[in-house]
Design an enzyme around this catalytic site. Sequence first.
Site, PDB file in Angstrom:
ATOM      1  N   CYS A  70       0.828  -1.196   0.000  1.00  0.00           N
ATOM      2  CA  CYS A  70       0.000   0.000   0.000  1.00  0.00           C
ATOM      3  C   CYS A  70       0.870   1.256   0.000  1.00  0.00           C
ATOM      4  CB  CYS A  70      -0.914   0.017   1.220  1.00  0.00           C
ATOM      5  SG  CYS A  70      -1.872   1.549   1.384  1.00  0.00           S
ATOM      6  N   HIS A 132      -4.128   0.783   8.134  1.00  0.00           N
ATOM      7  CA  HIS A 132      -4.639   0.371   6.829  1.00  0.00           C
ATOM      8  C   HIS A 132      -6.011  -0.285   6.935  1.00  0.00           C
ATOM      9  CE1 HIS A 132      -4.212  -0.965   2.600  1.00  0.00           C
ATOM     10  NE2 HIS A 132      -4.857  -2.053   3.006  1.00  0.00           N
ATOM     11  N   ASN A 172     -13.988   8.890  -1.321  1.00  0.00           N
ATOM     12  CA  ASN A 172     -14.613   7.756  -1.994  1.00  0.00           C
ATOM     13  C   ASN A 172     -14.302   6.517  -1.174  1.00  0.00           C
ATOM     14  OD1 ASN A 172     -15.326   9.421  -4.177  1.00  0.00           O
ATOM     15  ND2 ASN A 172     -13.400   9.003  -5.225  1.00  0.00           N
ATOM     16  N   HIS A 185      -8.657   7.016   3.159  1.00  0.00           N
ATOM     17  CA  HIS A 185      -8.127   8.287   2.686  1.00  0.00           C
ATOM     18  C   HIS A 185      -9.203   9.041   1.917  1.00  0.00           C
ATOM     19  CE1 HIS A 185      -7.913   6.114  -1.125  1.00  0.00           C
ATOM     20  NE2 HIS A 185      -7.669   7.268  -1.742  1.00  0.00           N
ATOM     21  N   GLN A 187      -9.584  12.895  -0.706  1.00  0.00           N
ATOM     22  CA  GLN A 187      -8.853  13.735  -1.651  1.00  0.00           C
ATOM     23  C   GLN A 187      -9.330  15.177  -1.539  1.00  0.00           C
ATOM     24  OE1 GLN A 187      -8.244  11.882  -5.690  1.00  0.00           O
ATOM     25  NE2 GLN A 187      -9.684  10.357  -4.897  1.00  0.00           N
TER      26      GLN A 187
END
Length: 359
Positions: A70, A132, A172, A185, A187
């Site tokens: 990742c 994660h 998303n 995460h 954006q």
Amino acid sequence: MKRTITHLADGRELFYFDRRDDADRGATDMRDLPPRPPASELRYDPLTEEWIAVAGHRQGRTFLPPASECPLCPSTPGNLTEVPSSAYDVVVFENRFPSFSAQTGEHHQVGGLSEVRPGVGRCEVVCFTSDHGSSFSELSAGQVELVMEAWIDRTAELSAMPGVEQVFCFENRGAEIGITLAHPHGQIYAYPYVTPRTRLSLGAAERHRERTGGNLFADVLAAEREAGIRVVASNEHWTAFVPAAARWPVEVHLYPHRQVPDLGGLEPAERAAFGPLYTEVLRRLDGLFGVPMPYVAAWHQAPVNVGRELSYAHLELFSIRRAPDKLKYLAGSESAMGAFVNDVLPEEAARLLRSVVTV
């Protein structure tokens, strides 16, 4: 909060946001990266009066790597990632495969009544946690506040950049939505134009003010709170409700009780109150069908230069899942005509969300 600025191997900026002032963020990006791609180009569609970004370099972006590879996890000796540090709280960095950037290249006119110009702007990635396997719904109230401080910081700085007209923070979540990285995460897009959705909403708000003298968004919130039937959850500073004309099978809007143009206008108490309510709503979404809910979470903030007195910062959250094993696809009516058909009654969606037991 401590903010630390550094640079990745190809020159992109990276920002650490830490709860502790003594956090050490001196690690260096040791990767050998290719040069940054030039900015996308914007092509004007004369039929819709909209700008379309064409960014061919994004075809090669990383796609659903295994957890051990990742690129958003902290770096380890066996996996040098986009985050050089071996640990972090919240981190923001320039996207390696941006839709908009300041790396201008050559752009040529193509005819067809379309104008072409550089896709100048900026795209950033916000890692909500170094874990994660976590999700936004599992973040502590303090961690959500730190994420919000990162959103506020980046909104202010990006809004001050030349050519930027609107800043959009979003997440998303879920393979069904089309994510390319599974790490928790979001954006941030700094657009070189005001987006079509915002132009439509501001136009409606302007006409509403001319008719009534009031603010459209504030009046919608007041009406939903008075009706009550579509309210999912609320606290002293925020209300979450399913809009009466919801387009999506699962759709929830979260409004602060006070009009502010963007996240930077929120008072400390309002910022603190957001996290507990929002994570409750996300847990209700995950509990609705007993499977993790794919969603888009979109912050609607005022544009940089227009409509700020009309705008009302709020979050709109929606999912394409309409049943445990069924998705809503944007087919003929939605995709071709922009005319939505919702299979789920908004009042029923709100009732079902309220009935979910959260812990």
